[in-house]
Design an enzyme around this catalytic site. Structure first.
Site, PDB file in Angstrom:
ATOM      1  CB  CYS A   1       1.382   0.729   2.455  1.00 45.09           C
ATOM      2  SG  CYS A   1       0.541   1.911   3.298  1.00 45.09           S
TER       3      CYS A   1
ATOM      4  NE  ARG B   1      -2.029  -1.226   1.714  1.00 46.26           N
ATOM      5  CZ  ARG B   1      -1.752  -1.436   0.352  1.00 46.26           C
ATOM      6  NH1 ARG B   1      -1.689  -2.812   0.139  1.00 46.26           N
ATOM      7  NH2 ARG B   1      -1.450  -0.633  -0.462  1.00 46.26           N
TER       8      ARG B   1
END
Length: 452
Positions: free
Chosen positions: A409, A414
């Site tokens: 990410c 994430r």
């Protein structure tokens, strides 16, 4: 003649034609002329009839139990954990979380649409009729209640069921409560355990209230500037020892949001902690379940040895050169866990990252609406989305368990949540590209792409 009389005569006519009773496909539906129009009797379906219909594309089977039961936890002494194979999840509790117009949208996203025959079930048939009636009140005409429930289905080992491969690593509040009370909940082997609330910076939220006995873990102990890569292996070991964690400690992680907990999980799994678990839905799940909170700060007792060489699972976190190798490997994918806007170069996603675009050769693995959102991986209550659905949208982009899948990410948070989802699904060749877009975009020699 009034509209009500016309409607009742219509129902009688349909019954006469055999549409409601003994309808085609051997699905047992029952109906009766109501004293009041809102008192229509809900049709039922037997185990034998449901077994014949689970592969019918015109039928959708809906599991209304808690997410924990759907993924595999045996909450009511079922013979087998999990759900009826092919069933979608729609816990009854979700209906009270959104407005009616939003509820319709959520149902449709699950494939629960009015033109299909909808079969609802819980464990013992105690709550499923309520859900069936809710759907009828919303205008669904073909709704059936599987009254025997999952308990009956699970008791027959010839009937197909499914569950999350590593469901035990995604725990629920009741499981943690049993642990705190000194009991031995299902799948817990009785090892030393530690519970951590994970967040960035000072423990502001933690001191306002946390799970009793939980410690606080600052993500600054896991990663460092300038690009927020993980700290050195020596620093990881020091962090683990200071927090009383050995390789065989059962570690339960949670946060006000799940993403930092997932970042901690990826680092601990990389180091070699064997039993890392995350509370599904985070701290809100604990509070909403009605369990006690605690204030103040708990300080863990340090240990002297981790027990294994760090890292024991080096493949779980890769660096720049390894990410380049993934791009050249036809049996692996570098997976972007970012918003679509970040992926196509509309935004970098962060105030401190200037370049826009994506790594050339990657594939999109979904994310959320922006760099601080993982909506594509979450339910309406911030629990993990149905793993079948995650698997499905990954498959659309060629991300499959037979290949390696290495997630990135902006800076790793994430990507760690997507990594943990793949880990829960039992995928083997997975990892996090630690540097992510931040590191890749710093070198103009690294190829990037902008646009769809």
């Amino acid at each position: 003649m009034t509209k009500r009389k016309i409607l009742i005569l219509g129902i009688i006519l349909l019954m006469t034609l055999g549409i409601f009773v003994g309808c085609k496909g051997n699905i047992s539906q029952t109906s009766e002329v109501p004293d009041e129009l809102g008192d229509v009797k809900i049709g039922v379906i037997t185990t034998e009839e449901l077994a014949e219909k689970i592969n019918d594309t015109k039928v959708v089977v809906v599991d209304i139990r808690p997410e924990s039961a759907y993924i595999g936890w045996q909450l009511e002494n079922e013979a087998r954990g999990g759900h009826i194979k092919g069933a979608v999840d729609f816990p009854m509790a979700w209906a009270s979380l959104v407005k009616e117009e939003e509820l319709k949208g959520l149902l449709e996203k699950k494939g629960i649409t009015p033109e299909k025959t909808v079969v609802v079930y819980d464990t013992k048939g105690e709550e499923s009729e309520k859900m069936a009636r809710l759907l009828v009140d919303m205008g669904y005409e073909n709704v059936l209640n599987y009254q025997d429930g999952l308990a009956a289905w699970a008791a027959d080992k010839s009937l197909p069921m499914d569950k999350l491969a590593r469901f035990e690593k995604l725990v629920h509040p009741e499981w943690i409560d049993q642990l705190i009370q000194g009991k031995k909940p299902s799948t817990y082997e009785g090892n030393e355990y530690k519970i951590f609330e994970v967040a960035w910076g000072e423990p502001t939220d933690y001191t306002k209230g946390h799970i009793p006995g939980a410690y606080y873990l600052d993500t600054n102990l896991l990663e460092e500037e300038p690009i927020w890569n993980r700290v050195s292996d020596e620093a990881i070991e020091a962090m683990l020892l200071a927090n009383g964690i050995t390789h065989d400690t059962t570690v339960i992680l949670y946060g006000q949001d799940t993403t930092p907990a997932a970042r901690a999980a990826s680092v601990m799994l990389y180091a070699g902690v064997k039993d890392v678990r995350i509370l599904n839905g985070g701290y809100a799940a604990w509070v909403n379940a009605g369990f006690e909170e605690e204030t103040g700060i708990n300080v863990p007792e340090a240990v002297k040895s981790f027990g294994l060489e760090i890292p024991s699972n080096q493949k779980y976190i890769i660096d720049l050169e390894e990410a380049k190798d993934v791009l050249l490997d036809p049996k692996a994918e570098l997976v972007s866990i970012r918003s679509w806007g970040e992926h196509i170069g509309e935004t970098s996603g962060y105030s401190y990252i200037t370049p826009k675009g994506r790594i050339k050769g990657d594939v999109w693995g979904h994310g959320g609406s922006d760099a601080y959102n993982m909506g594509d991986f979450r339910n309406v209550n911030n629990t993990m989305r149905n793993y079948h659905e995650i698997n499905g949208f990954w498959r659309d982009y060629g991300i499959t368990p037979d290949k390696g899948a290495y997630f990135y990410c902006g800076t790793g948070w994430r990507a760690s949540e997507a990594f943990f989802a793949a880990y829960l699904m039992g995928w083997e060749n997975i990892g996090v590209y630690d540097g992510g877009w931040y590191e890749w975009s710093m070198d103009e020699a690294n190829p990037i792409v902008i646009g769809e």
